[in-house]
Design a protein around this motif. Structure first.
Motif, PDB file in Angstrom:
ATOM      1  N   ALA A  15       0.557  -0.907   0.066  1.00 56.69           N
ATOM      2  CA  ALA A  15       0.044   0.069   0.249  1.00 56.69           C
ATOM      3  C   ALA A  15       0.842   1.418   0.160  1.00 56.69           C
ATOM      4  O   ALA A  15       0.399   2.356  -0.499  1.00 56.69           O
ATOM      5  N   GLN A  16       2.017   1.427   0.823  1.00 53.46           N
ATOM      6  CA  GLN A  16       2.554   2.621   0.659  1.00 53.46           C
ATOM      7  C   GLN A  16       3.375   2.626  -0.350  1.00 53.46           C
ATOM      8  O   GLN A  16       3.651   3.268  -1.372  1.00 53.46           O
ATOM      9  N   THR A  17       3.978   1.509  -1.027  1.00 55.28           N
ATOM     10  CA  THR A  17       4.518   2.422  -2.515  1.00 55.28           C
ATOM     11  C   THR A  17       3.819   2.334  -3.201  1.00 55.28           C
ATOM     12  O   THR A  17       4.020   3.168  -4.263  1.00 55.28           O
ATOM     13  N   LEU A  18       1.715   1.634  -3.459  1.00 53.25           N
ATOM     14  CA  LEU A  18       1.182   2.310  -4.916  1.00 53.25           C
ATOM     15  C   LEU A  18       1.737   3.987  -4.369  1.00 53.25           C
ATOM     16  O   LEU A  18       0.962   4.483  -5.167  1.00 53.25           O
ATOM     17  N   PHE A  19       1.034   4.305  -3.162  1.00 50.50           N
ATOM     18  CA  PHE A  19       0.481   5.718  -2.633  1.00 50.50           C
ATOM     19  C   PHE A  19       2.006   5.948  -2.678  1.00 50.50           C
ATOM     20  O   PHE A  19       1.531   7.487  -3.076  1.00 50.50           O
ATOM     21  N   GLN A  20       3.399   5.832  -3.010  1.00 50.45           N
ATOM     22  CA  GLN A  20       4.713   6.356  -3.457  1.00 50.45           C
ATOM     23  C   GLN A  20       4.572   6.911  -4.556  1.00 50.45           C
ATOM     24  O   GLN A  20       4.619   7.868  -5.738  1.00 50.45           O
ATOM     25  N   GLN A  21       4.118   5.541  -5.554  1.00 47.11           N
ATOM     26  CA  GLN A  21       3.986   5.290  -7.227  1.00 47.11           C
ATOM     27  C   GLN A  21       2.894   6.935  -7.706  1.00 47.11           C
ATOM     28  O   GLN A  21       3.119   7.520  -8.154  1.00 47.11           O
ATOM     29  N   ASN A  22       1.627   7.032  -7.044  1.00 49.44           N
ATOM     30  CA  ASN A  22       0.562   7.736  -7.370  1.00 49.44           C
ATOM     31  C   ASN A  22       0.977   9.383  -6.845  1.00 49.44           C
ATOM     32  O   ASN A  22       0.903   9.704  -7.559  1.00 49.44           O
ATOM     33  N   MET A  23       1.491   9.394  -5.725  1.00 45.93           N
ATOM     34  CA  MET A  23       2.118  10.794  -5.784  1.00 45.93           C
ATOM     35  C   MET A  23       3.504  11.095  -6.473  1.00 45.93           C
ATOM     36  O   MET A  23       3.320  12.399  -6.910  1.00 45.93           O
ATOM     37  N   ILE A  24       4.467  10.222  -6.901  1.00 46.51           N
ATOM     38  CA  ILE A  24       4.742  10.804  -7.348  1.00 46.51           C
ATOM     39  C   ILE A  24       4.246  10.859  -9.454  1.00 46.51           C
ATOM     40  O   ILE A  24       4.707  12.138 -10.129  1.00 46.51           O
ATOM     41  N   LEU A  25       3.759  10.005  -9.216  1.00 49.12           N
ATOM     42  CA  LEU A  25       2.871  10.363 -11.032  1.00 49.12           C
ATOM     43  C   LEU A  25       1.866  11.462 -10.622  1.00 49.12           C
ATOM     44  O   LEU A  25       2.217  12.943 -11.502  1.00 49.12           O
ATOM     45  N   ARG A  26       1.095  12.007  -9.814  1.00 47.89           N
ATOM     46  CA  ARG A  26       0.668  13.628  -9.142  1.00 47.89           C
ATOM     47  C   ARG A  26       1.419  14.528  -9.467  1.00 47.89           C
ATOM     48  O   ARG A  26       1.866  15.466 -10.334  1.00 47.89           O
ATOM     49  N   GLU A  27       2.988  13.978  -9.197  1.00 45.26           N
ATOM     50  CA  GLU A  27       3.459  14.977  -9.040  1.00 45.26           C
ATOM     51  C   GLU A  27       4.236  15.806 -10.707  1.00 45.26           C
ATOM     52  O   GLU A  27       4.344  16.995 -11.151  1.00 45.26           O
ATOM     53  N   GLN A  28       4.307  14.486 -11.052  1.00 44.32           N
ATOM     54  CA  GLN A  28       4.688  14.483 -12.699  1.00 44.32           C
ATOM     55  C   GLN A  28       3.482  15.551 -13.164  1.00 44.32           C
ATOM     56  O   GLN A  28       3.935  15.976 -14.796  1.00 44.32           O
ATOM     57  N   ASN A  29       3.038  14.461 -13.007  1.00 47.77           N
ATOM     58  CA  ASN A  29       1.128  15.268 -13.662  1.00 47.77           C
ATOM     59  C   ASN A  29       1.670  17.009 -13.748  1.00 47.77           C
ATOM     60  O   ASN A  29       1.159  17.866 -14.363  1.00 47.77           O
ATOM     61  N   GLU A  30       1.358  17.853 -12.704  1.00 46.62           N
ATOM     62  CA  GLU A  30       1.718  18.428 -11.994  1.00 46.62           C
ATOM     63  C   GLU A  30       2.791  19.746 -12.854  1.00 46.62           C
ATOM     64  O   GLU A  30       2.854  20.541 -13.103  1.00 46.62           O
ATOM     65  N   LEU A  31       3.669  18.989 -12.859  1.00 43.73           N
ATOM     66  CA  LEU A  31       4.998  19.397 -13.585  1.00 43.73           C
ATOM     67  C   LEU A  31       4.557  19.855 -14.765  1.00 43.73           C
ATOM     68  O   LEU A  31       4.868  20.311 -15.635  1.00 43.73           O
ATOM     69  N   ASP A  32       3.718  18.401 -15.504  1.00 38.81           N
ATOM     70  CA  ASP A  32       3.897  18.734 -16.865  1.00 38.81           C
ATOM     71  C   ASP A  32       2.513  19.387 -17.367  1.00 38.81           C
ATOM     72  O   ASP A  32       3.131  20.302 -18.374  1.00 38.81           O
ATOM     73  N   GLU A  33       1.541  19.225 -16.354  1.00 33.07           N
ATOM     74  CA  GLU A  33       0.198  20.750 -16.514  1.00 33.07           C
ATOM     75  C   GLU A  33       1.232  22.417 -16.224  1.00 33.07           C
ATOM     76  O   GLU A  33       1.148  23.103 -17.158  1.00 33.07           O
ATOM     77  N   MET A  34       2.131  22.188 -15.764  1.00 29.00           N
ATOM     78  CA  MET A  34       2.443  23.365 -14.449  1.00 29.00           C
ATOM     79  C   MET A  34       3.629  24.115 -16.384  1.00 29.00           C
ATOM     80  O   MET A  34       3.153  25.154 -17.663  1.00 29.00           O
TER      81      MET A  34
END
Length: 147
Positions: A118-137
């Motif tokens: 669950a923690q690994t999945l959470f970290q992967q989702n956080m990385i994906l979310r951060e990447q999406n925010e950077l892409d949007e910026m």
């Protein structure tokens, strides 16, 4: 955003159960060692009494004293036989406690593995979310420059 595991209380409970099983095993081992020490003492007493009995038989010792010593040896034999049964029961108890501990350890590992996933999945989702925010910026900046 911090990771919060929904079943953390279950993980803690499994850890506590494992610790309790370790204590129970420790208690059973202490009992087994005490029984074994007691057997050693009884065996030692029997050996000393047998030596005294042999020495008494070689000297002019009254028959009543020799009989008394033989009765004590017989009593020690009975005690030793009982102690062997006690040791056998204590060994069975240790085996039961070891099996229970193994089960608790396995159970805790299962829950810890689930938490890690669950923690690994959470970290992967956080990385994906951060990447999406950077892409949007980056997209917004590019759009701003092209205007």
């Amino acid at each position: 955003m911090r990771f919060h595991y929904t079943f953390q209380k279950v993980v803690d409970l499994k850890g506590n159960e494992k610790t309790q099983a370790e204590w129970m095993l420790s208690g059973a081992l202490v009992e087994l060692q005490a029984q074994e020490r007691s057997l050693e003492e009884l065996t030692s007493q029997r050996q000393m009494t047998m030596e005294a009995l042999q020495a008494a038989a070689e000297h002019r010792t009254p028959l009543s004293k020799i009989r008394e010593m033989q009765e004590y040896v017989d009593f020690l034999d009975i005690c030793i036989a009982r102690k062997h049964m006690d040791i056998s029961r204590a060994q069975q108890e240790v085996q039961i406690k070891q099996d229970q501990l193994s089960t608790k350890v396995l159970d805790e590992k299962v829950w810890l593995k689930a938490k890690d996933k669950a923690q690994t999945l959470f970290q992967q989702n956080m990385i994906l979310r951060e990447q999406n925010e950077l892409d949007e910026m980056a997209t917004v900046r590019f759009a701003m420059k092209s205007l």
